[in-house]
Design an enzyme around this catalytic site. Structure first.
Site, PDB file in Angstrom:
ATOM      1  N   ARG A 153       0.817   3.363  -5.162  1.00 38.33           N
ATOM      2  CA  ARG A 153      -0.294   4.271  -4.855  1.00 38.33           C
ATOM      3  C   ARG A 153      -0.500   4.512  -3.366  1.00 38.33           C
ATOM      4  O   ARG A 153      -0.615   5.665  -2.919  1.00 38.33           O
ATOM      5  CB  ARG A 153      -1.628   3.711  -5.400  1.00 38.33           C
ATOM      6  N   THR A 154      -0.603   3.437  -2.593  1.00 42.85           N
ATOM      7  CA  THR A 154      -0.985   3.611  -1.191  1.00 42.85           C
ATOM      8  C   THR A 154       0.092   4.390  -0.447  1.00 42.85           C
ATOM      9  O   THR A 154      -0.183   5.380   0.243  1.00 42.85           O
ATOM     10  CB  THR A 154      -1.240   2.234  -0.542  1.00 42.85           C
ATOM     11  N   LYS A 205      17.885  -8.044  10.143  1.00 45.42           N
ATOM     12  CA  LYS A 205      18.715  -8.664  11.196  1.00 45.42           C
ATOM     13  C   LYS A 205      17.886  -9.592  12.067  1.00 45.42           C
ATOM     14  O   LYS A 205      18.365 -10.139  13.057  1.00 45.42           O
ATOM     15  CB  LYS A 205      19.327  -7.580  12.095  1.00 45.42           C
ATOM     16  N   ARG A 256       1.707  -1.858   5.784  1.00 41.78           N
ATOM     17  CA  ARG A 256       1.322  -2.901   4.823  1.00 41.78           C
ATOM     18  C   ARG A 256       2.231  -4.095   5.090  1.00 41.78           C
ATOM     19  O   ARG A 256       3.451  -3.950   5.198  1.00 41.78           O
ATOM     20  CB  ARG A 256       1.511  -2.425   3.380  1.00 41.78           C
ATOM     21  N   HIS A 313      -8.062  -4.080   3.077  1.00 40.97           N
ATOM     22  CA  HIS A 313      -7.384  -2.874   2.571  1.00 40.97           C
ATOM     23  C   HIS A 313      -8.418  -1.743   2.710  1.00 40.97           C
ATOM     24  O   HIS A 313      -8.961  -1.240   1.738  1.00 40.97           O
ATOM     25  CB  HIS A 313      -6.986  -3.115   1.122  1.00 40.97           C
TER      26      HIS A 313
HETATM   27  N1  ASP Z   1      -2.808  -2.605  -4.907  1.00 43.78           N
HETATM   28  C1  ASP Z   1      -3.869  -3.451  -4.436  1.00 43.78           C
HETATM   29  C2  ASP Z   1      -3.429  -4.182  -3.175  1.00 43.78           C
HETATM   30  O1  ASP Z   1      -2.341  -3.944  -2.699  1.00 43.78           O
HETATM   31  C3  ASP Z   1      -4.373  -4.368  -5.502  1.00 43.78           C
HETATM   32  C4  ASP Z   1      -3.323  -5.244  -6.155  1.00 43.78           C
HETATM   33  O2  ASP Z   1      -2.152  -5.238  -5.737  1.00 43.78           O
HETATM   34  O3  ASP Z   1      -3.695  -5.951  -7.093  1.00 43.78           O
HETATM   35  O4  ASP Z   1      -4.188  -4.972  -2.666  1.00 43.78           O
HETATM   36  N1   CP Z   2      -4.195   0.059  -5.009  1.00 40.91           N
HETATM   37  C1   CP Z   2      -3.045  -0.152  -4.333  1.00 40.91           C
HETATM   38  O1   CP Z   2      -3.057  -0.530  -3.163  1.00 40.91           O
HETATM   39  O2   CP Z   2      -1.913   0.110  -5.050  1.00 40.91           O
HETATM   40  P1   CP Z   2      -0.425  -0.118  -4.525  1.00 40.91           P
HETATM   41  O3   CP Z   2      -0.275  -1.610  -4.295  1.00 40.91           O
HETATM   42  O4   CP Z   2       0.464   0.397  -5.616  1.00 40.91           O
HETATM   43  O5   CP Z   2      -0.269   0.622  -3.232  1.00 40.91           O
END
Ligand code: ASP
Ligand code: CP
Length: 296
Positions: free
Chosen positions: A56-57, A85, A106, A134
């Site tokens: 998603r993100t 590396k 991330r 987040h």
């Molecule tokens: N997608 C969210 C996160 O990256 C929640 C999860 O992974 O459970 O924090």
């Molecule tokens: N909600 C969220 O952060 O989803 P992803 O981990 O898929 O990015």
């Protein structure tokens, strides 16, 4: 004039900044659905640096950027990059900040996004740093709540892994701005850390009580990847699960940052209270608002 250069922690935003982004998000709803094409980020490049998995993100940032006329470049898989590396985070960030106009990062280490913002030449947005923060998820969570029930007088139950969920850690801080009443529902081993209980109106309760009394259930996945050892994870795995039978006669709205594993049964999806897929969609207009804020 941007209200902020980087977006690292929800603490970096005032209540007024948060409301500004939520209001701005309304203006991008049509564009997020592809019905309008404001090319306000044409000629700009977004750099995606994901050291942890994401659907998603990462993809909603890409969609937001492209729908605003911009371009996206990706580090791609960590194994295929020079991180494999032995290149340091500092060198990676310093170099790629010369390749675009904004970095979305991330990383599995808490504090990494703040660190990246100190060495980057361009704005940095935290897309999740370990169990830390987040903030863009929090903005889309708030937008969803505001749209579906309103933020005023909110009673919200945070359910599940309150110890390691960064989405909860960010959201809690923002909810205190709106004086929400917060119910905590978790297995003993996954309780909310003490240091996050300051300044809020918190009460621990059972899942049944939360279903009957809250406006929103914010359900989370057990964050398996953050457990120091597999045995500890096994002790709590599968310890809570929302089913249609539990919520069908209630008005409580069910949110989840996703991905879900087994904490919400699939039979909940078709109930009118299940709003987690709409919530995931709101990631696009919210991130359009954030990208335009830091890049224009
Ligand atoms: N997608 C969210 C996160 O990256 C929640 C999860 O992974 O459970 O924090
Ligand atoms: N909600 C969220 O952060 O989803 P992803 O981990 O898929 O990015």
């Amino acid at each position: 004039m941007s209200r902020f250069r980087h977006l690292i922690s929800i603490d970096d935003l005032s209540k007024d900044d948060i409301e500004h982004i939520l209001k701005k998000t309304d203006d991008f709803l049509e564009a997020a659905m592809g019905r309008e094409r404001p090319r306000i980020l044409e000629g700009r490049i977004l750099v995606n640096l994901f050291f942890e998995p994401s659907t998603r993100t990462r993809m909603s940032f890409e969609s937001a950027m492209k729908r605003l006329g911009g371009e996206v470049i990706n580090l791609g898989s960590v194994e295929a990059s020079s991180v494999a590396k032995g290149e340091s985070l500092a060198d990676t960030v310093r170099v790629v900040s010369g390749y675009g106009d904004c970095i979305v990062i991330r990383h599995y280490r808490e504090g990494s996004a703040r660190f990246a913002s100190m060495v980057s030449e361009v704005p940095v947005i935290n897309a999740g740093d370990g169990a830390g923060q987040h903030p863009t998820q929090t903005l889309l969570d708030l937008y969803t709540i505001r749209k579906e029930v309103g933020l005023r007088g909110l009673k919200i139950a945070l359910v599940g892994d309150l110890k390691y969920s960064r989405t909860v850690h960010s959201l809690i801080k923002a909810l205190t701005h709106f004086k929400a009443e917060i119910l905590l529902v978790s297995p003993e081993a996954l309780r909310l850390p003490e240091e996050l209980r300051e300044n809020g109106r918190f009460a621990e309760c059972s899942l049944d009580y939360a279903v009957e009394n809250a406006d929103v259930l914010y359900v989370t996945r057990i964050q398996k990847e953050r457990f120091p050892d597999e045995d500890e994870y096994r002790k709590v795995a599968g310890s809570y699960r929302i089913t249609a039978r539990m919520v069908r006669d209630s008005d409580v709205l069910i949110m989840h940052p996703l991905p879900r594993v087994d904490e919400i049964a699939y039979d909940v999806d078709s109930l009118p209270n299940a709003i987690y897929f709409r919530q995931a969609f709101y990631g696009v207009p919210v991130r359009m608002a954030i990208l335009s804020e830091v890049m224009l």
